[in-house]
Design an enzyme around this catalytic site. Sequence first.
Site, short mmCIF file in Angstrom:
data_model
loop_
_atom_site.label_atom_id
_atom_site.label_comp_id
_atom_site.label_asym_id
_atom_site.label_seq_id
_atom_site.Cartn_x
_atom_site.Cartn_y
_atom_site.Cartn_z
N LYS A 53 48.40 32.12 35.39
CA LYS A 53 48.53 32.05 36.83
C LYS A 53 47.35 32.81 37.44
O LYS A 53 47.01 33.90 37.00
CB LYS A 53 49.85 32.71 37.27
CG LYS A 53 49.99 32.95 38.77
CD LYS A 53 50.11 31.62 39.53
CE LYS A 53 50.39 31.86 41.01
NZ LYS A 53 51.79 32.25 41.23
N LEU A 54 46.73 32.21 38.46
CA LEU A 54 45.64 32.86 39.17
C LEU A 54 45.79 32.60 40.66
O LEU A 54 46.25 31.53 41.07
CB LEU A 54 44.28 32.31 38.72
CG LEU A 54 43.85 32.55 37.28
CD1 LEU A 54 42.52 31.86 37.02
CD2 LEU A 54 43.76 34.02 36.97
N THR A 108 44.39 35.59 47.27
CA THR A 108 44.10 34.71 48.40
C THR A 108 44.45 35.41 49.71
O THR A 108 43.81 35.17 50.74
CB THR A 108 44.86 33.39 48.25
OG1 THR A 108 44.53 32.81 46.99
CG2 THR A 108 44.49 32.41 49.35
N HIS A 147 54.27 37.37 48.53
CA HIS A 147 55.50 37.33 47.76
C HIS A 147 56.70 37.75 48.62
O HIS A 147 56.81 37.35 49.78
CB HIS A 147 55.38 38.20 46.51
CG HIS A 147 54.20 37.88 45.64
ND1 HIS A 147 53.73 36.60 45.46
CD2 HIS A 147 53.39 38.69 44.90
CE1 HIS A 147 52.69 36.62 44.65
NE2 HIS A 147 52.46 37.87 44.30
#
Length: 282
Positions: A53-54, A108, A147
Amino acid sequence: MTLAFSSCPNDTFMFHALVHGLVDTEGLTFDVDIHDVEELNLRAQGETYDVSKLSYHGWFAVHELYDMLPVGSALGWDCGPLLVRRADDPGVLRRKDLKVAIPGRYTTGALLCTLAYPGLGEMLPMLFSEIEGAVARGEADLGVLIHEGRFTYRDKGLELVRDLGSWWQESYGCPIPLGGIAVRRSLGPEIAASMNRALHRSISYALAHPEASREYVASYARELSASIQQQHIDMFVNRYSLELGEEGRRAVDTLYERYERDYLHGKGQQTLPGGRERCTGA
């Protein structure tokens, strides 16, 4: 294969069936690590994992090493990072020399904050789950939440300054690409295609059997509330997770263009070596 993803509910939800042998993996087996997404962004620079995951921002920095799969992305509308302040500090943006807590330089969220507010202040990287507390205690003037934090900040005495996802949508007319699943280019297209199909089966299984992954998701979630975990999954696992599609690819290309033009060049850096291949995936 070495496989790494974050502890966030959308990732553990999507990968549960794959790592527990509930779907066909076409002979692929996995040695799994789970870390914060910024840790994964940093480890990708040394090709630590075969599949990882990135953040899309993190992927831009290692695109020559990793390809982004068309399956598994967190990308969509009205799901972007939030810039917040303390409720008792409404004039914060009028001050100079601000301290801004960000969830890692390669996230991001950090990229969007820089694009929306160039020169805003000193960026303070920290674990995403520590940002609400840092702003509430006055250790940072502003914070970029990702998140679960986007669902809980009001309970911590914080208020919204700007929804950075909405800013992106209004500015560029496309969904916001947050993160995705990348595979090392050196593994070749056949392995990448098998990984893509296996992950598609895992996500499809999770969506069809949401109860199957609940215990696994809860065991890693920073936010213990089951309702918050479900809100997180509902927001970040969507049709783009099953297939980026043309709209999703166009959104990724748009973000890269802004990254190259406004972020890299704004810092006096050169374009990444060789440019960047279009996000065609496996």
